[in-house]
Write a protein that holds these residues in place. Structure first.
Motif, short mmCIF file in Angstrom:
data_model
loop_
_atom_site.label_atom_id
_atom_site.label_comp_id
_atom_site.label_asym_id
_atom_site.label_seq_id
_atom_site.Cartn_x
_atom_site.Cartn_y
_atom_site.Cartn_z
N THR A 166 -6.41 3.16 4.51
CA THR A 166 -7.64 2.17 4.80
C THR A 166 -6.83 0.70 5.20
O THR A 166 -5.81 0.56 4.82
CB THR A 166 -8.43 2.14 3.38
OG1 THR A 166 -7.85 1.55 2.52
CG2 THR A 166 -8.97 3.35 3.27
N ASN A 167 -7.53 -0.08 5.55
CA ASN A 167 -7.14 -1.44 5.56
C ASN A 167 -6.61 -2.13 4.38
O ASN A 167 -5.43 -2.78 4.24
CB ASN A 167 -8.10 -2.41 6.24
CG ASN A 167 -8.50 -2.37 7.64
OD1 ASN A 167 -7.71 -1.40 8.41
ND2 ASN A 167 -9.44 -2.92 8.17
N ALA A 168 -7.18 -1.65 3.13
CA ALA A 168 -6.63 -2.29 1.77
C ALA A 168 -5.51 -1.73 1.49
O ALA A 168 -4.54 -2.37 1.01
CB ALA A 168 -7.76 -2.07 0.87
N GLU A 169 -5.35 -0.17 2.03
CA GLU A 169 -3.96 0.43 1.68
C GLU A 169 -2.91 -0.17 2.45
O GLU A 169 -2.08 -0.21 1.97
CB GLU A 169 -4.29 1.84 1.65
CG GLU A 169 -4.97 2.53 0.52
CD GLU A 169 -5.74 3.98 0.93
OE1 GLU A 169 -5.99 4.55 -0.22
OE2 GLU A 169 -5.59 4.31 1.97
N ILE A 170 -3.11 -0.18 3.67
CA ILE A 170 -2.33 -0.85 4.71
C ILE A 170 -1.64 -2.28 4.05
O ILE A 170 -0.57 -2.66 4.07
CB ILE A 170 -2.77 -0.96 6.13
CG1 ILE A 170 -3.01 0.49 6.54
CG2 ILE A 170 -1.70 -1.70 6.99
CD1 ILE A 170 -3.62 0.62 7.82
N ALA A 171 -2.83 -3.15 3.88
CA ALA A 171 -2.20 -4.24 3.10
C ALA A 171 -1.34 -4.38 2.07
O ALA A 171 -0.28 -5.21 1.77
CB ALA A 171 -3.48 -5.13 2.65
N THR A 172 -1.55 -3.50 1.17
CA THR A 172 -0.80 -3.22 -0.04
C THR A 172 0.65 -2.88 0.47
O THR A 172 1.55 -3.39 -0.26
CB THR A 172 -1.42 -2.48 -1.12
OG1 THR A 172 -2.76 -2.99 -1.46
CG2 THR A 172 -0.50 -1.93 -2.35
N THR A 173 0.61 -1.99 1.09
CA THR A 173 1.96 -1.33 1.54
C THR A 173 3.07 -2.28 2.29
O THR A 173 3.96 -2.32 2.11
CB THR A 173 1.86 0.04 2.72
OG1 THR A 173 1.00 1.04 1.80
CG2 THR A 173 3.12 0.52 2.99
N LEU A 174 2.18 -2.83 3.17
CA LEU A 174 3.05 -3.98 4.03
C LEU A 174 2.85 -5.28 3.26
O LEU A 174 3.59 -6.32 3.98
CB LEU A 174 2.25 -3.83 5.36
CG LEU A 174 2.28 -2.90 6.26
CD1 LEU A 174 2.10 -2.63 7.58
CD2 LEU A 174 3.91 -2.25 6.26
N ARG A 175 2.44 -5.51 2.19
CA ARG A 175 2.12 -6.88 1.61
C ARG A 175 1.59 -7.86 2.69
O ARG A 175 2.13 -8.91 2.84
CB ARG A 175 3.71 -7.31 1.14
CG ARG A 175 4.23 -6.45 0.16
CD ARG A 175 5.56 -6.64 -0.15
NE ARG A 175 6.13 -5.80 -1.38
CZ ARG A 175 7.13 -6.06 -2.13
NH1 ARG A 175 7.91 -7.10 -1.77
NH2 ARG A 175 7.36 -5.02 -3.15
N LEU A 176 0.38 -7.59 3.05
CA LEU A 176 -0.18 -8.37 4.09
C LEU A 176 -1.61 -8.67 3.63
O LEU A 176 -2.17 -7.87 2.70
CB LEU A 176 -0.01 -7.87 5.37
CG LEU A 176 1.05 -7.53 6.33
CD1 LEU A 176 0.50 -6.93 7.53
CD2 LEU A 176 1.71 -8.89 6.43
N GLY A 177 -2.45 -9.79 3.98
CA GLY A 177 -3.79 -9.78 3.52
C GLY A 177 -4.64 -8.89 4.44
O GLY A 177 -4.18 -8.39 5.73
N GLU A 178 -5.68 -8.65 3.91
CA GLU A 178 -6.71 -7.77 4.62
C GLU A 178 -6.96 -8.21 6.04
O GLU A 178 -7.32 -7.48 7.09
CB GLU A 178 -7.83 -7.41 3.59
CG GLU A 178 -7.45 -6.35 2.84
CD GLU A 178 -8.71 -5.53 2.29
OE1 GLU A 178 -9.51 -5.16 3.02
OE2 GLU A 178 -8.86 -5.53 1.12
N THR A 179 -7.28 -9.59 5.96
CA THR A 179 -7.69 -10.37 7.51
C THR A 179 -6.66 -9.90 8.49
O THR A 179 -6.72 -9.66 9.56
CB THR A 179 -8.11 -11.65 7.26
OG1 THR A 179 -8.90 -11.72 6.18
CG2 THR A 179 -8.49 -12.24 8.66
#
Length: 214
Positions: A166-179
């Motif tokens: 999900t977007n949230a999981e991608i954000a966590t993995t790549l250390r990025l904001g969801e936006t």
């Protein structure tokens, strides 16, 4: 925010069961019911629900053709009702523009959550289902698609998308904001010419970005 759903199934009892389950939720309403594919297309384009819950095997026009026509007309997202024993249906539905799949033997909670996920613009793809289908049916849809258009970060996002993140999981993995992740996902879809996340996953497999079981 309320989510409106169109039910498309040739069995009245099935439609009634789904209606009861969905309308128990405060945020979901049933906008209408269709007994075949042709009626599903007409109601989907006229009523403009958020999600069409689409059976595959229906008399006359089946759910796959109905999905294809709804997608081609820029209609609402389609959530396919399916079973594991017809992988060809799954892959054909991907090509037709379906945004997700739901197994008929699932729970009421799975049904309501699937409707919400698809209505929010996400793809509902069980990774195990996707890998099984794509490993069996590999006719190319990637002609003309160039991976070198993607930046290294967009390539990373595509790999994670293909894994069902999900977007949230991608954000966590790549250390990025969801936006920021949403922006990357939008750019990946645009550069690949993909209608939605589901088609991006198909392209990722067919272009060799990821491999079944990998």
């Amino acid at each position: 925010m309320s989510v409106s759903v169109l039910l498309a199934d040739d069995h009245q009892l099935v439609r009634t069961g789904f209606r009861v389950i969905l309308e128990m939720e405060d945020d979901i309403t049933v906008a209408g019911e269709a007994a075949d594919g042709a009626q599903a297309v007409e109601l989907a384009l006229r009523l403009r629900p958020d999600v069409v819950l689409m059976d595959v095997e229906m008399p006359g026009m089946d759910g796959l053709e109905a999905t294809r026509r709804i997608a081609a007309a820029g209609g609402p997202s389609v959530l396919i009702l399916t079973t594991f024993d017809r992988d060809d249906y799954l892959f054909a539905a991907l090509r037709a523009g379906a945004s997700g799949f739901l197994l008929k033997n699932g729970t009421p909670e799975a049904l309501t959550e699937a409707v919400r996920v698809v209505a929010a613009g996400e793809a509902l793809l069980a990774p195990a289902v996707t890998r099984r289908v794509i490993s069996t049916f590999t006719a190319p849809v990637a002609a003309g698609v160039r991976l070198d258009q993607l930046t290294p970060r967009e390539h990373e996002v595509l790999v994670l998308l293909a894994g069902g993140a999900t977007n949230a999981e991608i954000a966590t993995t790549l250390r990025l904001g969801e936006t920021t992740v949403k922006t990357h996902v939008s750019r990946v879809l645009m550069k690949l010419g993909a209608r939605d996340r589901t088609q991006a996953v198909v392209l990722a497999y067919e272009l060799g970005v990821v491999r079944p079981g990998g």
